[in-house]
Design an enzyme around this catalytic site. Structure first.
Site, PDB file in Angstrom:
ATOM      1  N   TYR A 142      19.284  24.794  -1.629  1.00  0.00           N
ATOM      2  CA  TYR A 142      18.469  25.831  -2.028  1.00  0.00           C
ATOM      3  C   TYR A 142      19.064  26.996  -2.969  1.00  0.00           C
ATOM      4  O   TYR A 142      20.229  27.324  -2.750  1.00  0.00           O
ATOM      5  CB  TYR A 142      17.835  26.481  -0.507  1.00  0.00           C
ATOM      6  CG  TYR A 142      17.155  27.920  -0.895  1.00  0.00           C
ATOM      7  CD1 TYR A 142      15.873  27.501  -1.133  1.00  0.00           C
ATOM      8  CD2 TYR A 142      17.411  29.037  -0.576  1.00  0.00           C
ATOM      9  CE1 TYR A 142      15.000  28.644  -1.158  1.00  0.00           C
ATOM     10  CE2 TYR A 142      16.825  30.028  -0.657  1.00  0.00           C
ATOM     11  CZ  TYR A 142      15.389  29.841  -1.025  1.00  0.00           C
ATOM     12  OH  TYR A 142      14.547  31.076  -1.131  1.00  0.00           O
ATOM     13  N   ASP A 237      26.558  27.174  -7.527  1.00  0.00           N
ATOM     14  CA  ASP A 237      25.723  28.214  -6.819  1.00  0.00           C
ATOM     15  C   ASP A 237      26.575  28.440  -5.629  1.00  0.00           C
ATOM     16  O   ASP A 237      26.653  27.838  -4.617  1.00  0.00           O
ATOM     17  CB  ASP A 237      24.327  27.807  -6.241  1.00  0.00           C
ATOM     18  CG  ASP A 237      23.580  28.777  -5.451  1.00  0.00           C
ATOM     19  OD1 ASP A 237      24.100  30.017  -5.300  1.00  0.00           O
ATOM     20  OD2 ASP A 237      22.294  28.496  -5.325  1.00  0.00           O
ATOM     21  N   LYS A 265      24.993  37.935  -2.139  1.00  0.00           N
ATOM     22  CA  LYS A 265      25.362  38.216  -0.450  1.00  0.00           C
ATOM     23  C   LYS A 265      26.679  39.162  -0.276  1.00  0.00           C
ATOM     24  O   LYS A 265      26.287  40.042  -0.308  1.00  0.00           O
ATOM     25  CB  LYS A 265      25.667  36.765   0.101  1.00  0.00           C
ATOM     26  CG  LYS A 265      24.341  35.819   0.004  1.00  0.00           C
ATOM     27  CD  LYS A 265      23.737  35.264   1.553  1.00  0.00           C
ATOM     28  CE  LYS A 265      22.788  34.501   1.345  1.00  0.00           C
ATOM     29  NZ  LYS A 265      21.670  34.560   1.948  1.00  0.00           N
TER      30      LYS A 265
HETATM   31  N1  HOZ Z   1      20.067  31.931   1.552  1.00  0.00           N
HETATM   32  C1  HOZ Z   1      19.250  32.445   2.779  1.00  0.00           C
HETATM   33  C2  HOZ Z   1      19.805  31.354   3.799  1.00  0.00           C
HETATM   34  N2  HOZ Z   1      19.516  30.044   3.791  1.00  0.00           N
HETATM   35  C3  HOZ Z   1      17.845  32.672   2.927  1.00  0.00           C
HETATM   36  C4  HOZ Z   1      17.639  34.107   3.136  1.00  0.00           C
HETATM   37  C5  HOZ Z   1      16.117  34.055   3.111  1.00  0.00           C
HETATM   38  O1  HOZ Z   1      15.635  33.390   2.515  1.00  0.00           O
HETATM   39  O2  HOZ Z   1      15.803  35.191   3.460  1.00  0.00           O
END
Ligand code: HOZ
Length: 424
Positions: A142, A237, A265
């Protein structure tokens, strides 16, 4: 009725699904999410007064725990000077210098407001720099919710059954080639056939959005080699892994220099932030020096920069990674023991302070093996942990995060709760 439930009912009337990001929904778990009142260190308190040991850590940023003194003080000092100016501030330079120093593959860096913006911009930059259209990504990874990357996506998109989002034109999705993670042969084949059309390969070096799992030895190194050979860019990433797995992120663990890196983050200390950076010749293609446009009113926001700089400096000053590894090892040993005692052969994956219990007996190395997990067993475990005051992500496709604020007692209490949850 508990206050959380009341709030959720109100929220559902005015916010789609009652949440401002799908990962926060407990939809498939048959419960309303709890609403947080406050958090300190490794602990959260909900509006009904329940306390939780937190392993979501605001999905990664809270590496020092919640509201660490250094971040609170930095934000308090910054806020009285003004919240945003739309002109440069000294702390942006400090942040950029710190990032370049900790991650030497990054020679120049541009701040954004989220990881999504960072990855979206990195993909545009890769296309602009190479003059090519195709992007290679890996199933279950993702990279935020930019159109080109919402194809076979992980995280909330996977959890809620929308890995290929509606609203992404097929013509655009076709420009994203999806391959299985850890499959060197698949990468070789695609480069053999279409190498001259590929602008870049984007990868979470340690995938954390279809559960957490590790790269096979040599896989990331092969990506470096094959992209360099075909003049395509390698984009790491490191929104989740950056400054978490090591001071220089996953790329430090593997001594790999990607062409571009995306961050988020941790570098915002819990405030909205993202960044992308890398080779100077590539980064100089960004406006105003070059023709690739990228911008943001709040980019490099002084509060986010102050929080992020304070957090990064504290991590370095305390060599937080040694502490995180020791907590991670304690958790892993305890969880393996708990699994053995409960006669469950589920798979536990960990690197440093990132971990995931996969409810499958298969080794998890990619999306397909992650999806072999037993959702009913996960659901039972999640609800039992929550009832015992342990908050893990409400999805089998997310990562657990430790912070330096977790104590040995927190970890041991978590293992004891897991023992009960696994037996139940
Ligand atoms: N990257 C975050 C954890 N997989 C996602 C946080 C979000 O979409 O709010």
């Amino acid at each position: 009725m508990p206050i959380s439930e009341e709030l959720f009912e109100r929220a559902c009337r005015v916010i789609p699904g009652g949440v401002n990001s799908p990962v926060r929904a407990f939809n498939r778990l048959g419960r309303a999410p709890f609403f947080v009142d406050s958090a300190k260190g490794a602990h959260l308190w909900d509006v009904d007064g329940r306390e939780y040991i937190d392993y979501v850590g605001t999905w990664g940023p809270a590496i020092l725990g919640h509201a660490p003194e250094c971040v609170v003080q930095a934000v308090q000092t910054a806020v009285v000077k003004g919240t945003s100016f739309g002109t440069p501030t000294p702390v942006e330079v400090e942040m950029a210098e710190l990032i370049c120093q900790l991650m030497p593959s990054i020679k120049k860096v541009r701040m954004t407001n989220s990881g999504t913006e960072a990855t979206m911009s990195a993909v545009r930059l890769a296309r602009g720099f190479t003059g090519r259209k195709l992007i290679v990504k890996f199933a279950g990874c993702y990279h935020g919710h930019g159109d080109s990357l919402l194809v076979a996506a992980g995280s909330g998109a996977l959890t809620h059954g929308q890995p290929d989002s509606a609203g992404v034109p097929p013509e655009l999705a076709e420009l994203t080639i999806v391959l299985p993670f850890n499959d060197e042969q698949a990468v070789r084949e695609v480069f053999r056939h279409r190498g001259r059309e590929i602008a870049g390969v984007i990868v979470e070096p340690y995938p954390g959005n279809s559960g957490f799992y590790l790269p096979r030895p040599g896989f990331l190194e092969y990506l470096r080699e094959v992209t360099a050979h075909h003049n395509a860019l390698l984009i790491f990433d490191e929104v989740m892994t950056g400054f978490r797995l090591a001071s220089g992120g996953a790329q430090q663990l593997h001594s790999i220099e990607p062409d571009l890196t995306t961050l988020g983050k941790i570098i915002g200390g819990g405030l909205p932030v993202g960044a992308f950076g890398g080779r100077e010749d590539i980064m100089d293609c960004i406006s105003p020096l070059g023709g690739v446009y990228q911008a943001g009113t709040l980019s490099g926001n002084p509060l986010a920069m102050a929080a992020g700089v304070a957090q990064l400096k504290d991590l370095v000053a305390t060599d937080a990674w040694a502490r995180l590894e020791s907590l991670g090892a304690r958790l892993e040993n305890g969880m393996q023991r708990a699994l053995k005692d409960a006669k469950k052969h589920f798979t536990f994956k960990r690197c440093g302070s990132m971990f995931c219990l996969h409810f499958t007996e298969r080794d998890v190395v990619d999306l397909a093996s992650a999806q072999s997990a037993d959702f009913v067993a996960f659901r039972r475990y999640f609800l039992s942990m929550l009832d015992q005051g342990i908050f893990i992500a409400p999805s089998p496709y997310e990562t657990g995060f430790l912070s330096t604020a977790h104590s040995e007692a927190d970890v041991d209490a978590t293992i004891a709760a897991a023992e009960r949850a696994l037996r139940g």
